[in-house]
Design a protein around this motif. Structure first.
Motif, short mmCIF file in Angstrom:
data_model
loop_
_atom_site.label_atom_id
_atom_site.label_comp_id
_atom_site.label_asym_id
_atom_site.label_seq_id
_atom_site.Cartn_x
_atom_site.Cartn_y
_atom_site.Cartn_z
N ALA A 247 0.82 -1.21 0.00
CA ALA A 247 0.00 0.00 0.00
C ALA A 247 0.85 1.26 0.00
CB ALA A 247 -0.92 -0.01 1.22
N VAL A 248 1.97 1.25 0.74
CA VAL A 248 2.83 2.43 0.82
C VAL A 248 3.59 2.65 -0.49
CG1 VAL A 248 4.85 3.40 1.97
CG2 VAL A 248 3.06 2.35 3.32
N CYS A 249 4.10 1.57 -1.06
CA CYS A 249 4.93 1.70 -2.27
C CYS A 249 4.09 1.76 -3.54
CB CYS A 249 5.90 0.53 -2.36
SG CYS A 249 7.04 0.41 -0.96
N GLY A 250 2.82 1.32 -3.49
CA GLY A 250 1.97 1.35 -4.68
C GLY A 250 2.38 0.31 -5.71
N VAL A 251 2.79 -0.87 -5.27
CA VAL A 251 3.20 -1.95 -6.17
C VAL A 251 2.40 -3.20 -5.83
CG1 VAL A 251 5.52 -1.02 -6.52
CG2 VAL A 251 5.09 -2.60 -4.62
N ASP A 252 2.46 -4.19 -6.71
CA ASP A 252 1.78 -5.45 -6.45
C ASP A 252 2.73 -6.40 -5.75
OD1 ASP A 252 3.54 -6.04 -8.43
OD2 ASP A 252 2.04 -6.57 -9.94
N ALA A 253 2.25 -7.62 -5.51
CA ALA A 253 3.04 -8.59 -4.73
C ALA A 253 4.30 -9.00 -5.45
CB ALA A 253 2.17 -9.82 -4.43
N GLU A 254 4.25 -9.16 -6.75
CA GLU A 254 5.43 -9.59 -7.51
C GLU A 254 6.51 -8.52 -7.50
OE1 GLU A 254 6.57 -11.29 -11.97
OE2 GLU A 254 4.49 -10.72 -11.46
N ASP A 255 6.12 -7.26 -7.72
CA ASP A 255 7.11 -6.17 -7.70
C ASP A 255 7.71 -6.00 -6.30
OD1 ASP A 255 6.70 -5.71 -10.35
OD2 ASP A 255 5.23 -4.11 -10.04
N LEU A 256 6.88 -6.17 -5.28
CA LEU A 256 7.41 -6.06 -3.91
C LEU A 256 8.42 -7.16 -3.63
CD1 LEU A 256 7.34 -4.64 -1.16
CD2 LEU A 256 5.47 -6.18 -0.50
N GLY A 257 8.14 -8.36 -4.10
CA GLY A 257 9.10 -9.44 -3.92
C GLY A 257 10.43 -9.15 -4.58
N ASP A 258 10.38 -8.55 -5.80
CA ASP A 258 11.63 -8.20 -6.48
C ASP A 258 12.38 -7.09 -5.73
OD1 ASP A 258 10.99 -10.03 -8.41
OD2 ASP A 258 10.06 -8.56 -9.76
N MET A 259 11.65 -6.14 -5.17
CA MET A 259 12.30 -5.06 -4.43
C MET A 259 12.97 -5.58 -3.15
SD MET A 259 9.23 -2.29 -4.94
CE MET A 259 9.87 -1.13 -3.72
N ILE A 260 12.28 -6.48 -2.46
CA ILE A 260 12.88 -7.04 -1.24
C ILE A 260 14.10 -7.88 -1.57
CG2 ILE A 260 12.45 -8.61 0.69
CD1 ILE A 260 9.58 -7.67 0.72
N ALA A 261 14.03 -8.63 -2.67
CA ALA A 261 15.19 -9.41 -3.08
C ALA A 261 16.36 -8.51 -3.43
CB ALA A 261 14.82 -10.30 -4.27
N GLU A 262 16.07 -7.35 -4.04
CA GLU A 262 17.13 -6.40 -4.36
C GLU A 262 17.79 -5.86 -3.11
OE1 GLU A 262 19.49 -4.23 -7.05
OE2 GLU A 262 17.93 -5.70 -7.53
N ILE A 263 17.00 -5.57 -2.09
CA ILE A 263 17.55 -5.04 -0.84
C ILE A 263 18.38 -6.10 -0.13
CG2 ILE A 263 16.88 -4.28 1.48
CD1 ILE A 263 14.69 -2.65 0.27
N ARG A 264 17.96 -7.34 -0.20
CA ARG A 264 18.70 -8.41 0.47
C ARG A 264 20.08 -8.61 -0.14
NH1 ARG A 264 13.93 -13.00 1.25
NH2 ARG A 264 12.94 -12.02 3.07
N ARG A 265 20.26 -8.21 -1.37
CA ARG A 265 21.57 -8.35 -2.01
C ARG A 265 22.53 -7.22 -1.66
NH1 ARG A 265 18.34 -10.47 -6.40
NH2 ARG A 265 18.12 -8.37 -7.31
N LEU A 266 22.06 -6.21 -0.92
CA LEU A 266 22.90 -5.10 -0.52
C LEU A 266 23.65 -5.42 0.77
CD1 LEU A 266 20.40 -2.17 -1.23
CD2 LEU A 266 22.14 -3.11 -2.76
N ASP A 267 24.63 -4.59 1.07
CA ASP A 267 25.45 -4.77 2.28
C ASP A 267 25.04 -3.73 3.31
OD1 ASP A 267 27.31 -5.37 4.16
OD2 ASP A 267 29.08 -5.00 2.90
#
Length: 494
Positions: A247-267
């Motif tokens: 709701a905050v980001c204005g994305v669907d479940a698939e896009d949110l999953g990709d965003m979280i996966a992107e953050i997990r790859r950061l240090d």
């Protein structure tokens, strides 16, 4: 009643902790590194002690442990280490001829001495084989600052920022405070800090986690408005509130999953892994291997056994030359101290081997089948079997490790509390129950997440009488989130 003074003879018993007894207790509970350091100090203090540099005999049969009641056969490996005479096998001729015997008469003298290479190879090593000293994090960043900034003012600000950064890469000081301390504009400090955030590793000199992740995403050109909204609401991500994040980001479940996966790859801590030193190797005190007939063979690790001897020849010469009473008392004290040290080391080795053998005998199922078969065990059980006090067993198992076919474990790992079985059945080890709880949660279905009550019911069906609060305590110790948080996490695949 007479008040006159008189002399009485009374007999009483008291326990006195002599220095020798305190030394034996200290050696018993010390690790192999602490014992080695203590022996080195004694070698410097006591002139009658010397390091035993003779070659040990080959491996013996060790201390045999069957699944039957334990029968101690003695610590042969340690006896060879502390005895003053070598076994007969050590006096046997080496398997060598005169062709590979080094001639010490002149010739090349290598950096390792007159014997050539340390491993007796033909190719001699030079300075090129030595490992180079790696750069520290501050040296690495300082070199980039010198190459990036040209003006002395910017270099001075960069040096001050570099001096204030912590080990994780965070800068806990505000730009305004740093500018006031250096007498310059806030904009100048902010501009220098923003340029330093792109140094390698990227994400340094940030004040919080959100800024650190934002810098790394900007470097990858992935900092869009949706990702910025996600970084501004990291507390929702910590609570695994995926519905709120969508709701905050204005994305669907698939896009949110990709965003979280992107953050997990950061240090999240870019500076923490730069200066990280390799963990020191763990040297076990006891070595364990399988016997040909299915039992277990234990032996003390010869690398952890301090090898010292009493130089009785030197003591005899000094005693002949000693003339004063103080000299003779000094020699007698040092001889007694040396003999007691050898006796303490031998007693320590025998005690460790005896206690380890009893632990292996009682935990035979663990070594054969895994952690599910770990039995409940307390100090009293081992103490009664080996005829020692519980405090002695506690000291022996502290900071002592055993190398097994299933890995290297501390001896205290095998002591676990007992959880009663249902209907008066056999009790279960707490460690085995924790392992079973983790296995249940790892195998649970995303559509049917197990609650703590459901885990209690399953464990009771398997014969484990456990309370719900105990399951919650074990789950939190394993860092497993609650069923509500797991259900939120599995509702949207990442």
């Amino acid at each position: 009643m007479s008040m006159a003074p008189r002399l009485d003879l009374r007999q009483s018993q008291s326990l006195v902790m002599t220095p020798q007894l305190r030394q034996a207790i200290k050696l018993l509970q010390s690790s192999n590194l602490e014992v080695t350091a203590f022996v080195e100090e004694e070698l410097e203090r006591n002139p009658l002690l010397e390091r035993d540099e003779r070659v040990l005999a080959g491996p013996d049969d060790g201390h045999r442990v069957d699944t039957a009641p334990l029968v101690a056969e003695g610590a042969d490996s340690h006896a060879a280490a502390v005895s003053e005479t070598l076994p007969a096998e050590a006096a046997a001729p080496l398997d060598a001829d005169f062709e590979n015997v080094y001639d010490q008469g002149g010739g090349y003298e290598s950096p390792y001495g007159k014997g050539g290479r340390a491993d007796f190879g033909e190719e001699l090593s030079g300075v090129d084989d030595l490992a180079a000293q790696g750069q520290t994090l501050r040296e690495h960043l300082g070199e980039q600052a010198r190459l990036t900034f040209e003006s002395p003012r910017d270099r001075l600000i960069a040096a001050q920022i570099l001096a204030l950064v912590d080990a994780a890469g965070r800068l806990p000081v505000e730009d305004a405070r740093l500018a006031a301390a250096m007498g310059c504009a806030v904009e100048v400090v902010a501009a220098v800090r923003h340029r330093m955030q792109r140094f390698d590793p990227v994400g340094m000199f940030c004040r919080n986690l959100s800024e650190c992740l934002a810098v790394q995403l900007a470097e990858k050109n992935r900092l869009d408005p949706a990702m910025r909204a996600l970084l501004d609401n990291l507390e929702l991500l910590a609570r695994r509130d995926r519905a709120g994040l969508m709701a905050v980001c204005g994305v669907d479940a698939e896009d949110l999953g990709d965003m979280i996966a992107e953050i997990r790859r950061l240090d999240p801590k870019p500076g923490a892994s730069f200066d990280q030193q390799p963990a020191p190797a763990l040297v076990p005190d006891v070595l364990m291997r399988r016997a040909p007939d299915g039992g277990w063979i234990l032996e003390l690790n010869p690398e952890t056994l301090p090898r010292v001897l009493v130089n009785r020849g030197f003591h005899a010469k000094c005693q002949v030359g000693a003339r004063s009473k103080d000299d003779k008392a000094f020699l007698a004290e040092k001889l007694q101290s040396a003999n007691w040290l050898l006796k303490s080391l031998e007693q320590r080795a025998n005690t460790i081997l005896k206690v380890a053998g009893e632990i292996v005998r009682r935990q035979d199922g663990f070594f054969r089948h895994g952690v599910e078969y770990l039995r409940p065990l307390i100090l009293r059980d081992v103490a009664e079997e080996v005829q020692m006090h519980e405090s002695t067993v506690s000291r022996v198992t502290a900071n002592k490790y055993i190398a097994t076919p299933r890995g290297t474990f501390e001896l205290k790992y095998f002591f676990t509390t007992a959880i009663a079985g249902t209907h008066g059945g056999e009790s279960h080890s707490a460690e085995a129950v924790r392992h079973r709880i983790r296995g249940m949660i790892d195998q649970e279905d995303a559509e049917a997440v197990l609650s703590d009550d459901a885990i209690v019911e399953r464990l009771r069906q398997e014969g484990v009488d456990i309370a719900r609060r105990t399951v919650a305590k074990y789950r939190e110790a394993l860092r497993i989130p609650s069923s509500v948080q797991r259900k939120r996490e599995k509702a949207v695949p990442a």
